[in-house]
Design an enzyme around this catalytic site. Structure first.
Site, mmCIF file in Angstrom:
data_model
loop_
_atom_site.group_PDB
_atom_site.id
_atom_site.type_symbol
_atom_site.label_atom_id
_atom_site.label_comp_id
_atom_site.label_asym_id
_atom_site.label_seq_id
_atom_site.Cartn_x
_atom_site.Cartn_y
_atom_site.Cartn_z
ATOM 1 N N HIS A 3 0.874 -1.189 0.000
ATOM 2 C CA HIS A 3 0.000 0.000 0.000
ATOM 3 C C HIS A 3 0.904 1.230 0.000
ATOM 4 C CE1 HIS A 3 -3.466 -2.527 1.785
ATOM 5 N NE2 HIS A 3 -3.599 -2.397 0.486
ATOM 6 N N HIS B 147 2.774 -3.526 6.714
ATOM 7 C CA HIS B 147 1.872 -2.401 6.446
ATOM 8 C C HIS B 147 1.978 -1.387 7.576
ATOM 9 C CE1 HIS B 147 -0.858 -4.373 3.359
ATOM 10 N NE2 HIS B 147 -0.120 -5.393 3.761
ATOM 11 N N GLU C 2 1.104 -4.357 11.078
ATOM 12 C CA GLU C 2 0.652 -2.976 10.906
ATOM 13 C C GLU C 2 1.530 -2.163 11.841
ATOM 14 O OE1 GLU C 2 -1.787 -1.525 9.068
ATOM 15 O OE2 GLU C 2 -2.917 -3.238 8.328
ATOM 16 N N GLU D 259 1.753 3.978 2.778
ATOM 17 C CA GLU D 259 2.246 3.548 4.089
ATOM 18 C C GLU D 259 3.768 3.651 4.125
ATOM 19 O OE1 GLU D 259 0.258 -0.271 4.489
ATOM 20 O OE2 GLU D 259 -1.685 0.697 4.257
ATOM 21 N N ARG E 33 -3.291 4.640 -2.222
ATOM 22 C CA ARG E 33 -3.090 3.320 -1.624
ATOM 23 C C ARG E 33 -2.875 2.233 -2.676
ATOM 24 N NH1 ARG E 33 -5.767 0.055 2.654
ATOM 25 N NH2 ARG E 33 -6.806 -1.736 1.767
#
Lengths: 97, 306
Positions: free
Chosen positions: B66, B193, B267, B69, B124
């Site tokens: 993405h 991510h 994440e 990020e 994204r």
């Protein structure tokens, strides 16, 4: 280059399923032109959304009228982005030196 | 060599140059390989870290799928330098690389990354276009052939979670799929991510537990504990489905369903204050703490080869 002058980032907290439904209504309001960084999932998790300057008043009024708790986590998005670009340019200069 | 500032965000070109420099600095350990070209014809580069020959058991580290990020690409490039500098100096990385290979893709979606630096910081998706469809791009983490187009993915091309016209329609995804399948000996797939401080494992497309649930959960908890030991950063751990939301077509579900048991997704920082705009001064602490978690996972994989 897209500019984000006057845009703010709201962090919204949701207490229960009813508030979650209200927040999902907001997600679907296309005319507000909101950019949800993370979509609402469970009441435990807060939601971050970029609100364009043209929608600030409307979104605030929506949130307040439905008792949705929010705070402004980024006051001026473009200022932060400008700072980021400036820093990247500065670093590139340092590397060349 | 002191020229590359790991505590700053960089353009794609700079990241690619640094990957090349790492390979040049450590020719016996690292090499930069092109595994394909993006939709806009940018090279898709992977760093291979290897001390042996042939298709040894391997770990896939994937970052930046993405594009917005940015902490994930920055962490990826820091990890690359960490791997080469630790080999021969740190026992666990040395023993892993003596037996296994590590493949690291710091920028899995280069078109999106460039777009996020030049046009829209919050981009994204990929930048692919389909004739007749006005909206651009596909969510490359809904495009894998794992319950493709199921729950938690959108069939609206304008949505941020658009799954794409067919599984692996995105050349960025297909290139990784082909590479991993041709290799045939990957034991772990780790996707990176941001943001929200989570460490997750399959599944995303269903809330049914994977058959290795107990082991994956235990490893993930140990990794999160190691991560927290450096700066106290708190992570939540669990399957994608129950930890965030249902998401079909994700990379780690595909990996797990294709026999790669140790499939995890991170994440990284933060929990929403800066989100995708995490300040550059947090790159190094984020990368350092993430590395501790990665080491726990990679050591476990090494000790439990199957």
């Amino acid at each position: 280059k897209e500019k984000f002058n006057g845009h703010q980032v709201f962090q919204i907290k949701v207490r229960d399923g009813e508030q979650m439904n209200k927040l999902n209504e907001l997600v679907n309001m296309e005319n507000f032109k909101l950019n949800f960084w993370k979509l609402p999932t469970t009441p435990k998790r807060s939601v971050d959304v970029v609100v364009p300057s043209s929608s600030l008043k409307l979104v605030k009024s929506f949130l307040e009228s439905h008792g949705l708790e929010y705070s402004i986590s980024i006051e001026d998005l473009q200022a932060l982005l400008d700072e980021e670009i400036k820093e990247m340019k500065h670093n590139r200069g340092k590397e060349r030196n | 060599n002191g020229n590359f500032n790991y505590g700053a965000y960089h353009s794609l070109e700079e990241l690619y140059q640094e990957m090349d420099r790492i390979a040049s600095d450590y020719p016996n350990l690292a090499s930069r390989q092109e595994i394909g070209r993006s939709f806009e014809k940018r090279p898709l580069y992977v760093l291979k870290f290897s001390t042996g020959k042939g298709k040894r058991p391997a770990i896939w580290l994937n970052a930046g799928i993405h594009s917005r990020e940015w902490i994930s690409q920055a962490t990826g490039i820091w990890i690359a330098r960490k791997i080469v500098s630790d080999y021969g100096n740190e026992s666990s990385i040395t023993s892993i690389l003596d037996e296994m290979d590590i493949f690291l893709m710091p920028v899995a979606n280069p078109d999106g990354y460039v777009y996020s630096q030049t046009k829209n910081r919050f981009w994204r998706k990929t930048r692919s276009r389909v004739p007749g469809i006005q909206c651009v791009g596909v969510d490359p983490n809904r495009n894998w052939n794992a319950s493709f187009s199921g729950e938690g993915a959108s069939n609206d091309p304008c949505s941020e979670a658009y799954h794409g016209p067919k599984p692996h329609s995105e050349i960025e995804v297909k290139s990784v799929v082909d590479f991993i399948q041709n290799h045939g000996n990957f034991k772990s797939f780790i996707d990176i991510h941001s943001y929200s401080q989570l460490l997750m494992y399959p599944y995303g497309y269903t809330c049914k537990h994977p058959r290795d649930f107990a082991e994956l959960d235990q490893v993930a908890h140990r990794a999160a504990k190691a991560l927290a030991s450096l700066y106290g950063t708190s992570y939540r751990v669990g399957p994608i489905c129950s930890t965030i939301y249902m998401a079909s077509g994700s990379s780690i579900d595909w990996a797990y369903e294709n026999g790669i048991k140790y499939a995890f997704t991170f994440e990284l920082r933060d929990t929403g204050h800066y989100g995708f705009l995490l300040p550059a001064q947090q790159i190094l602490p984020t990368a350092e703490e993430t590395w501790l978690a990665l080491k726990v996972i990679m050591k476990h994989v090494h000790h439990h080869l199957y």
